[in-house]
Write a protein that holds these residues in place. Structure first.
Motif, short mmCIF file in Angstrom:
data_model
loop_
_atom_site.label_atom_id
_atom_site.label_comp_id
_atom_site.label_asym_id
_atom_site.label_seq_id
_atom_site.Cartn_x
_atom_site.Cartn_y
_atom_site.Cartn_z
N GLU A 17 48.52 -14.88 47.08
CA GLU A 17 48.41 -13.84 46.19
C GLU A 17 49.12 -12.66 46.73
OE1 GLU A 17 44.16 -13.66 45.06
OE2 GLU A 17 44.33 -15.47 44.07
N GLY A 65 53.14 -22.01 41.07
CA GLY A 65 53.89 -21.64 40.27
C GLY A 65 54.54 -22.90 39.29
N ILE A 68 51.40 -24.18 37.37
CA ILE A 68 51.19 -23.48 36.01
C ILE A 68 52.21 -23.53 35.03
CG2 ILE A 68 50.96 -20.99 35.13
CD1 ILE A 68 50.25 -20.20 38.20
N ARG A 101 54.98 -13.67 32.20
CA ARG A 101 53.58 -13.47 32.74
C ARG A 101 53.35 -13.81 34.22
NH1 ARG A 101 51.13 -17.65 28.11
NH2 ARG A 101 51.99 -16.31 26.34
N HIS A 102 54.37 -14.36 34.85
CA HIS A 102 54.12 -14.94 36.20
C HIS A 102 55.44 -14.51 36.95
CE1 HIS A 102 50.22 -16.96 35.24
NE2 HIS A 102 51.16 -17.32 34.16
N HIS A 105 55.58 -15.74 40.96
CA HIS A 105 55.74 -17.40 40.77
C HIS A 105 57.12 -17.62 40.42
CE1 HIS A 105 51.18 -17.40 40.54
NE2 HIS A 105 51.28 -18.33 41.53
#
Length: 205
Positions: A17, A65, A68, A101-102, A105
């Protein structure tokens, strides 16, 4: 942002993270393991209990990533059923949604220079995500005569490339680059032109 710290053995994820935050802020080559350790609230030596180096850390961020991403693509595909066209279009929109959103990632996956073959786990996660779009392409092209039907892997690769191009050029605020149209609209119309060329959707009246 202050130190996030860790407890009960979640140092590995705390480092991932921290790396994701640093990737967003500085890019995949703009930070050191020491910075990731500091962001996670541990000593630099502690990083090596879990990762052999920065590339190994970024590869784990990329693996997560793809996990997800694959789940998001699968959900989009399932939500579009029973229409093959709706399922296919939903996976295209999911690509843009994931990039927005990511971003950490996304950069780790596509812009870090880390190979998807860095580890078996990363390779498997990548194959799963790509497989969802390939399945959507295969479903959509079933009624095309076999001799005229493009391989599903090629079909999906074209859409993947188009989606990636829209994200890179117009959805991630590339310096000096601005689209006169929203990224979602740009991708939707591009996919529409491609599908009409294959005879998968009727021409505009």
């Amino acid at each position: 942002m202050g130190k996030r710290g860790y407890h009960h053995g979640n140092l590995r994820q705390a480092l991932v993270e921290a790396a994701l935050e640093l990737i967003e802020e500085k890019g995949p080559t703009g930070f050191t393991l020491s910075e990731a350790a500091k962001r996670a609230g541990v000593t630099p030596a502690a990083v090596y209990r879990h990762f052999s180096g920065r590339e190994d850390l970024i590869a784990e961020a990329a693996r997560q990533g793809y996990e997800i991403f694959g789940d998001l693509m699968q959900y989009a595909y399932d939500s579009g059923q029973p229409s093959a066209l709706a399922a296919f279009e939903a996976t295209g929109r999911a690509y843009l949604a994931f990039a927005r959103r990511h971003p950490g990632h996304y950069i780790a996956m596509f812009e870090s220079g880390v190979s998807v073959n860095h580890s078996p786990e990363l390779a498997a996660a990548s194959r799963h995500a790509r497989g969802v779009l390939e399945k959507a392409a295969s479903d959509l092209s079933q009624h095309i005569p076999p001799e005229k039907r493009p391989p599903a892997s090629m079909f999906s690769a074209h859409i993947w490339a188009m989606s990636h191009g829209v994200v890179e050029l117009f959805a991630r605020n590339s310096p000096g680059t601005q689209s006169p149209f929203p990224a979602d609209e740009l991708l939707e119309t591009g996919i529409g032109i491609y599908l009409r060329g294959l005879g998968l959707i009727p021409p505009d009246t």
